[in-house]
Design an enzyme around this catalytic site. Structure first.
Site, PDB file in Angstrom:
ATOM      1  N   GLU A  97       0.832  -1.204   0.000  1.00 39.06           N
ATOM      2  CA  GLU A  97       0.000   0.000   0.000  1.00 39.06           C
ATOM      3  C   GLU A  97       0.863   1.248   0.000  1.00 39.06           C
ATOM      4  O   GLU A  97       1.984   1.232   0.511  1.00 39.06           O
ATOM      5  CB  GLU A  97      -0.888   0.018   1.257  1.00 39.06           C
ATOM      6  CG  GLU A  97      -2.268  -0.587   1.065  1.00 39.06           C
ATOM      7  CD  GLU A  97      -3.196   0.310   0.223  1.00 39.06           C
ATOM      8  OE1 GLU A  97      -2.703   1.205  -0.496  1.00 39.06           O
ATOM      9  OE2 GLU A  97      -4.410   0.102   0.294  1.00 39.06           O
ATOM     10  N   ASP A 101      -4.651   4.928   6.000  1.00 32.82           N
ATOM     11  CA  ASP A 101      -5.182   6.121   6.643  1.00 32.82           C
ATOM     12  C   ASP A 101      -6.301   5.677   7.600  1.00 32.82           C
ATOM     13  O   ASP A 101      -6.022   5.259   8.718  1.00 32.82           O
ATOM     14  CB  ASP A 101      -5.670   7.015   5.496  1.00 32.82           C
ATOM     15  CG  ASP A 101      -6.031   8.406   5.926  1.00 32.82           C
ATOM     16  OD1 ASP A 101      -5.354   8.939   6.812  1.00 32.82           O
ATOM     17  OD2 ASP A 101      -7.003   8.959   5.386  1.00 32.82           O
ATOM     18  N   VAL A 151      -1.150  14.261   1.960  1.00 32.23           N
ATOM     19  CA  VAL A 151       0.121  14.272   1.234  1.00 32.23           C
ATOM     20  C   VAL A 151      -0.055  13.853  -0.224  1.00 32.23           C
ATOM     21  O   VAL A 151      -0.990  13.125  -0.569  1.00 32.23           O
ATOM     22  CB  VAL A 151       1.172  13.364   1.911  1.00 32.23           C
ATOM     23  CG1 VAL A 151       1.620  13.955   3.228  1.00 32.23           C
ATOM     24  CG2 VAL A 151       0.654  11.938   2.102  1.00 32.23           C
ATOM     25  N   ASP A 157      -1.955  11.095  -5.098  1.00 31.71           N
ATOM     26  CA  ASP A 157      -2.483  12.195  -5.896  1.00 31.71           C
ATOM     27  C   ASP A 157      -3.460  13.078  -5.138  1.00 31.71           C
ATOM     28  O   ASP A 157      -4.028  12.683  -4.111  1.00 31.71           O
ATOM     29  CB  ASP A 157      -3.224  11.632  -7.115  1.00 31.71           C
ATOM     30  CG  ASP A 157      -4.549  10.959  -6.704  1.00 31.71           C
ATOM     31  OD1 ASP A 157      -4.505  10.030  -5.883  1.00 31.71           O
ATOM     32  OD2 ASP A 157      -5.610  11.397  -7.193  1.00 31.71           O
ATOM     33  N   ARG A 163       1.157  12.784  -8.789  1.00 29.49           N
ATOM     34  CA  ARG A 163       1.673  11.423  -8.587  1.00 29.49           C
ATOM     35  C   ARG A 163       3.159  11.333  -8.939  1.00 29.49           C
ATOM     36  O   ARG A 163       3.896  10.543  -8.377  1.00 29.49           O
ATOM     37  CB  ARG A 163       0.923  10.419  -9.483  1.00 29.49           C
ATOM     38  CG  ARG A 163      -0.507  10.150  -9.065  1.00 29.49           C
ATOM     39  CD  ARG A 163      -1.028   8.922  -9.803  1.00 29.49           C
ATOM     40  NE  ARG A 163      -2.481   8.841  -9.822  1.00 29.49           N
ATOM     41  CZ  ARG A 163      -3.214   8.301  -8.843  1.00 29.49           C
ATOM     42  NH1 ARG A 163      -2.651   7.809  -7.777  1.00 29.49           N
ATOM     43  NH2 ARG A 163      -4.522   8.256  -8.941  1.00 29.49           N
TER      44      ARG A 163
END
Ligand code: IMP
Ligand code: MG
Length: 177
Positions: A97, A101, A151, A157, A163
């Site tokens: 990953e 979050d 972030v 993105d 990205r």
């Protein structure tokens, strides 16, 4: 650096950490021929760089999940929009990953992958935001702990932009998480 962006992790810091993780994973998965699963699309940059630092044979595959409701509705439904191509039954699986979050997407993904009877199932994330966790997901390997900020860069993105930044930057005026 563009206005509104503040560098949090430099390209060099990321590279060093990816190298360290690669060494750990090379030892851990030696002779186990793991399946590395990159969660599209954010984790691709990390997964590619990390996999190049893994010295033992592995299979690389991709899965895509999407969460309806977005940031404003953390309890939105998750579904698989592109499934794996390989059969992971009896294989050692490592999910890669970009960021964990709330943990909601990963929680869904892990529950789904478990039903396929892998020999083992672990998670490696570049970024971990413990303070925003809603679902209690196991993170076995992590690059960096981050505070509750939005972030971008190195695959992450904001509305598909940024990205390609080689660093990771805080995006101010980013979407409400
Ligand atoms: P979750 O909240 O742990 O389910 O995270 C779901 C996905 O949201 C992550 O895999 C990222 O693609 C995206 N995401 C979460 N936090 C950020 C962030 O700070 N910047 C960019 N994308 C993020
Ligand atoms: Mg993601």
């Amino acid at each position: 650096m563009e206005e509104g962006l503040r560098v949090i992790l430099t390209k060099e810091e990321i590279e060093a950490k990816v190298g360290e993780l690669g060494e750990i994973l090379s030892r851990e998965y030696e002779g186990k021929n793991p399946v590395l699963i990159s969660v599209l699309r954010g984790s691709v940059y990390f997964a590619v760089d990390l996999s190049r630092k893994i010295s033992t044979p592995f299979t690389l595959d991709f899965i895509s999940i999407s969460r309806y409701g977005g940031g404003s509705n953390p309890f939105g439904i998750v579904r698989i929009t592109k499934d794996l191509d390989v059969n992971i039954s009896s294989r050692h699986v490592l999910v890669i990953e970009d960021i964990v979050d709330t943990g909601l997407s990963l929680n869904y993904l892990l529950r789904n992958l478990k039903t396929r009877d892998p020999a083992s199932l672990k998670v490696c994330t570049l970024l971990n935001v413990e303070g925003r966790r809603i679902a209690n997901v196991p993170v076995d390997y992590k690059g960096f702990d981050l505070p509750d900020i939005f972030v971008v860069g190195y695959g992450l993105d904001y509305k598909e932009e940024y990205r390609n930044l080689t660093c990771i930057a805080e995006f101010k005026g980013g979407e409400e998480k």
